[in-house]
Scaffold this motif. Structure first.
Motif, PDB file in Angstrom:
ATOM      1  N   SER A  60      10.072  -0.473  -1.675  1.00 14.29           N
ATOM      2  CA  SER A  60       9.379  -1.111  -0.548  1.00 14.29           C
ATOM      3  C   SER A  60       8.708  -0.062   0.333  1.00 14.29           C
ATOM      4  O   SER A  60       7.564  -0.235   0.765  1.00 14.29           O
ATOM      5  CB  SER A  60      10.372  -1.934   0.278  1.00 14.29           C
ATOM      6  OG  SER A  60      10.938  -2.963  -0.485  1.00 14.29           O
ATOM      7  N   SER A  61       9.415   1.033   0.590  1.00 16.14           N
ATOM      8  CA  SER A  61       8.844   2.110   1.410  1.00 16.14           C
ATOM      9  C   SER A  61       7.634   2.719   0.730  1.00 16.14           C
ATOM     10  O   SER A  61       6.605   2.965   1.362  1.00 16.14           O
ATOM     11  CB  SER A  61       9.904   3.188   1.659  1.00 16.14           C
ATOM     12  OG  SER A  61      11.007   2.647   2.364  1.00 16.14           O
ATOM     13  N   GLU A  62       7.757   2.957  -0.575  1.00 14.72           N
ATOM     14  CA  GLU A  62       6.640   3.538  -1.317  1.00 14.72           C
ATOM     15  C   GLU A  62       5.435   2.600  -1.306  1.00 14.72           C
ATOM     16  O   GLU A  62       4.287   3.036  -1.169  1.00 14.72           O
ATOM     17  CB  GLU A  62       7.073   3.808  -2.758  1.00 14.72           C
ATOM     18  CG  GLU A  62       5.988   4.431  -3.621  1.00 14.72           C
ATOM     19  CD  GLU A  62       6.448   4.644  -5.046  1.00 14.72           C
ATOM     20  OE1 GLU A  62       5.613   5.024  -5.879  1.00 14.72           O
ATOM     21  OE2 GLU A  62       7.638   4.416  -5.337  1.00 14.72           O
ATOM     22  N   LYS A  63       5.701   1.315  -1.430  1.00 10.39           N
ATOM     23  CA  LYS A  63       4.624   0.327  -1.438  1.00 10.39           C
ATOM     24  C   LYS A  63       3.886   0.315  -0.101  1.00 10.39           C
ATOM     25  O   LYS A  63       2.647   0.227  -0.060  1.00 10.39           O
ATOM     26  CB  LYS A  63       5.205  -1.057  -1.730  1.00 10.39           C
ATOM     27  CG  LYS A  63       4.160  -2.123  -2.023  1.00 10.39           C
ATOM     28  CD  LYS A  63       4.832  -3.394  -2.516  1.00 10.39           C
ATOM     29  CE  LYS A  63       3.782  -4.444  -2.886  1.00 10.39           C
ATOM     30  NZ  LYS A  63       4.432  -5.679  -3.412  1.00 10.39           N
ATOM     31  N   GLU A  64       4.631   0.429   1.001  1.00  6.12           N
ATOM     32  CA  GLU A  64       3.997   0.453   2.314  1.00  6.12           C
ATOM     33  C   GLU A  64       3.134   1.702   2.485  1.00  6.12           C
ATOM     34  O   GLU A  64       2.052   1.656   3.073  1.00  6.12           O
ATOM     35  CB  GLU A  64       5.057   0.392   3.407  1.00  6.12           C
ATOM     36  CG  GLU A  64       5.756  -0.955   3.515  1.00  6.12           C
ATOM     37  CD  GLU A  64       4.767  -2.083   3.744  1.00  6.12           C
ATOM     38  OE1 GLU A  64       3.835  -1.915   4.562  1.00  6.12           O
ATOM     39  OE2 GLU A  64       4.904  -3.133   3.092  1.00  6.12           O
ATOM     40  N   VAL A  65       3.622   2.841   1.981  1.00  4.79           N
ATOM     41  CA  VAL A  65       2.837   4.075   2.055  1.00  4.79           C
ATOM     42  C   VAL A  65       1.545   3.931   1.268  1.00  4.79           C
ATOM     43  O   VAL A  65       0.462   4.334   1.726  1.00  4.79           O
ATOM     44  CB  VAL A  65       3.670   5.269   1.541  1.00  4.79           C
ATOM     45  CG1 VAL A  65       2.785   6.513   1.407  1.00  4.79           C
ATOM     46  CG2 VAL A  65       4.833   5.551   2.466  1.00  4.79           C
TER      47      VAL A  65
ATOM     48  N   ARG B  71      -0.065   1.167   0.558  1.00  6.60           N
ATOM     49  CA  ARG B  71      -0.961   0.257   1.284  1.00  6.60           C
ATOM     50  C   ARG B  71      -1.657   0.964   2.442  1.00  6.60           C
ATOM     51  O   ARG B  71      -2.852   0.755   2.690  1.00  6.60           O
ATOM     52  CB  ARG B  71      -0.172  -0.941   1.807  1.00  6.60           C
ATOM     53  CG  ARG B  71       0.209  -1.951   0.740  1.00  6.60           C
ATOM     54  CD  ARG B  71       1.021  -3.083   1.346  1.00  6.60           C
ATOM     55  NE  ARG B  71       1.318  -4.124   0.365  1.00  6.60           N
ATOM     56  CZ  ARG B  71       2.106  -5.162   0.591  1.00  6.60           C
ATOM     57  NH1 ARG B  71       2.676  -5.304   1.794  1.00  6.60           N
ATOM     58  NH2 ARG B  71       2.337  -6.055  -0.344  1.00  6.60           N
ATOM     59  N   MET B  72      -0.911   1.796   3.145  1.00  2.00           N
ATOM     60  CA  MET B  72      -1.498   2.531   4.264  1.00  2.00           C
ATOM     61  C   MET B  72      -2.593   3.478   3.771  1.00  2.00           C
ATOM     62  O   MET B  72      -3.662   3.574   4.372  1.00  2.00           O
ATOM     63  CB  MET B  72      -0.419   3.317   5.001  1.00  2.00           C
ATOM     64  CG  MET B  72      -0.938   4.043   6.246  1.00  2.00           C
ATOM     65  SD  MET B  72       0.352   5.017   7.043  1.00  2.00           S
ATOM     66  CE  MET B  72       0.583   6.307   5.809  1.00  2.00           C
TER      67      MET B  72
ATOM     68  N   GLU C 175       1.245  -1.026  -7.778  1.00  3.57           N
ATOM     69  CA  GLU C 175       2.589  -0.584  -7.447  1.00  3.57           C
ATOM     70  C   GLU C 175       3.600  -1.642  -7.861  1.00  3.57           C
ATOM     71  O   GLU C 175       3.306  -2.814  -7.961  1.00  3.57           O
ATOM     72  CB  GLU C 175       2.705  -0.304  -5.937  1.00  3.57           C
ATOM     73  CG  GLU C 175       2.404  -1.479  -5.050  1.00  3.57           C
ATOM     74  CD  GLU C 175       0.949  -1.567  -4.669  1.00  3.57           C
ATOM     75  OE1 GLU C 175       0.654  -2.291  -3.693  1.00  3.57           O
ATOM     76  OE2 GLU C 175       0.114  -0.930  -5.320  1.00  3.57           O
TER      77      GLU C 175
ATOM     78  N   ARG D 108       6.850  -4.218  -8.038  1.00  3.17           N
ATOM     79  CA  ARG D 108       7.365  -5.256  -7.152  1.00  3.17           C
ATOM     80  C   ARG D 108       8.814  -4.920  -6.821  1.00  3.17           C
ATOM     81  O   ARG D 108       9.664  -4.859  -7.717  1.00  3.17           O
ATOM     82  CB  ARG D 108       7.272  -6.611  -7.847  1.00  3.17           C
ATOM     83  CG  ARG D 108       5.837  -7.014  -8.182  1.00  3.17           C
ATOM     84  CD  ARG D 108       5.812  -8.304  -8.974  1.00  3.17           C
ATOM     85  NE  ARG D 108       4.459  -8.680  -9.339  1.00  3.17           N
ATOM     86  CZ  ARG D 108       4.156  -9.727 -10.112  1.00  3.17           C
ATOM     87  NH1 ARG D 108       5.135 -10.485 -10.599  1.00  3.17           N
ATOM     88  NH2 ARG D 108       2.899  -9.993 -10.395  1.00  3.17           N
TER      89      ARG D 108
END
Length: 320
Positions: free
Chosen positions: A203-208, A210-211, A229, A231
């Motif tokens: 989840s953290s990697e996915k947010e990075v 997206r940013m 990325e 799921r």
């Protein structure tokens, strides 16, 4: 071809046999492949023929056929690909190319200023082209070997950790029912913990990601890549389940009546060797080194946890 340094005969024979193995493997896979995969193999086979001829001429060495070890390996791989279909073929092709790249890069590092190094450079150019073709096909088919490796890694973690736990429980309790209850409890807790960790990290990697994509769009440098990325929930479930399945390997002998640690160690060691073999093949790592390393870790885990169990029983009087 003029050569300033003659490589060791063993290396020469190994290079020829490895290319002959790849050629025979591609031919067998071509017989069971279809569509785009078959067309890709049709392109790879002539390149492997060129590689076999190239090394035989370079070393002035003629090899009549594969040795017994490579024949057995060829039959096993071809059989698995026939059984599991396109996914297995893709993974085998990827693993074969990774192994080839690692091997030739190491040889090039050792001989880059010598005639053999220049010869390896020619082969490496073809190998990089192979890798590009296979990776492109894998992306097109949405098959990610890394996800497959994660399954095996989760399985291996569960196996090693719970085998260690079973060892300690046998030393401390000495009674199968208590060992079974304690081991199952640890296995369930471990699988949930593993799944939670994967979910949090993904989840953290996915947010990075997206940013970074948002930043690229704002700066007008968006390359159009998105949605690749993993799921988090799906990955967490797969890793947690694979961990639990691996954890059950040393528990099953106890479940079926084993009253000592021996059967759990045998089951865990055998399965660890098999998993190590698969992981080493998929990652291009030396098979013997990977198996030896995993078995050493298992032996260390069993020894340490058994000693801890004995200490707990002796110092604190744990008994059932």
């Amino acid at each position: 071809m003029e050569r300033q340094l003659e490589p060791e005969r063993k290396l020469a024979r190994s290079l020829v046999l490895d290319e002959m193995f790849d050629l025979e493997l591609y031919k067998r896979l071509r017989a069971i492949a279809d569509g785009g995969l078959a067309r890709m193999l049709d392109k790879l086979i002539p390149i492997e023929v060129k590689h076999v001829n190239f090394w035989q001429e370079f070393f002035d060495l003629r090899v009549d056929g594969l040795d017994i070890g490579r024949r057995i390996k060829l039959a096993l791989i071809a059989g698995l690909c026939r059984l599991f279909g396109r996914t297995a073929i893709h993974l085998v092709l990827e693993a074969t190319e990774i192994y080839g790249l690692r091997k030739y890069l190491s040889i090039w590092d050792a001989y880059k200023d010598k005639p053999l190094g220049q010869a390896v450079r020619e082969v490496l150019t073809d190998e990089f082209k192979h890798e590009d073709a296979i990776v492109s096909e894998l992306v097109e088919r949405k098959i990610n070997p890394e996800k497959i490796r994660n399954v095996f890694l989760g399985f291996n973690d569960g196996l090693v950790e719970i085998l260690g736990a079973v060892s300690g429980f046998f030393a401390a309790f000495g009674e199968a029912a208590s060992v079974l209850v304690a081991s199952l409890t640890v296995a369930v807790a471990g699988s949930l913990s593993m799944a939670a960790g994967v979910f949090a990290s993904t989840s953290s990697e996915k947010e990075v990601v997206r940013m970074e994509q948002g930043k690229a769009r704002f700066l007008g440098a968006d390359n159009g890549s998105a949605g690749e990325e993993g799921r988090p929930i799906s990955l967490a479930f797969v890793v947690g389940v694979s961990y639990f399945i691996g954890a059950m390997v040393p528990i099953v002998p106890v479940l079926f009546g084993a009253r000592s640690l021996a059967l759990s160690v045998l089951a865990g060691g055998g399965m660890a060797a098999l998993v190590s073999l698969v992981l080493a093949y998929l990652s291009g790592m030396d098979v013997r080194k990977r198996i030896a390393m995993n078995l050493f870790i298992i032996a260390l885990a069993v020894s340490v946890t058994y000693a801890i169990g004995l200490a707990a029983k002796s110092l604190w009087g744990i008994a059932v």
